[in-house]
Every structure is written in C-alpha cells, then in structure tokens.
Design an enzyme around this catalytic site. Structure first.
Site: not given
Length: 70
Positions: A46, A48
């Site tokens: 992931r 961000c």
C-alpha cells in the site's frame, strides 16, 4: 469497493496492492484505522499520497489491484 470486487469475482482478501489518495494527511490515522478494519488480516502492499484535490471534492479515494477467483 466491496461491490466492485464482488462483481469482478474478487474480495478484499485478494487485494495485492492499493493506493490511497487523501486530501489531508492529518486524516491519515482515521483512514488507516478504517482501512485496516475493513481489510482485516490482509496486508497488501500500500501507498498513501496526499493530493490537492480529488474528483467531486471527496476526501479519500482508493484504487486497488486484486486477483480474481476462477
């Protein structure tokens, strides 16, 4: 996102990579808590990123890559 994954014969547990676009990085802790709760034990790669503006002025947008079941 759940409905899109289901329609593609996939699920949250089959996400292998996601990107979270967030309007204000000060909201990261809240987004992270909801994201973690929704994905359960799955830990896909992931990233961000804080962005200046998202479509329709939403606060968070998430894109993901997931495997599909046959």
């Amino acid at each position: 996102m759940d409905e899109v994954l289901k329609a593609a014969n996939s699920s949250f547990g089959q996400i292998v990579k996601s990107t979270v676009f967030i309007k204000n990085m000060n909201d990261f802790a809240v987004v992270n808590e909801v994201y973690g709760r929704r994905l359960g034990g799955a830990l896909p790669a992931r990233s961000c990123v804080e962005v200046a503006r998202l479509p329709k002025d939403v606060l968070v947008e998430i894109e993901c890559i997931a495997t599909v079941s046959k």
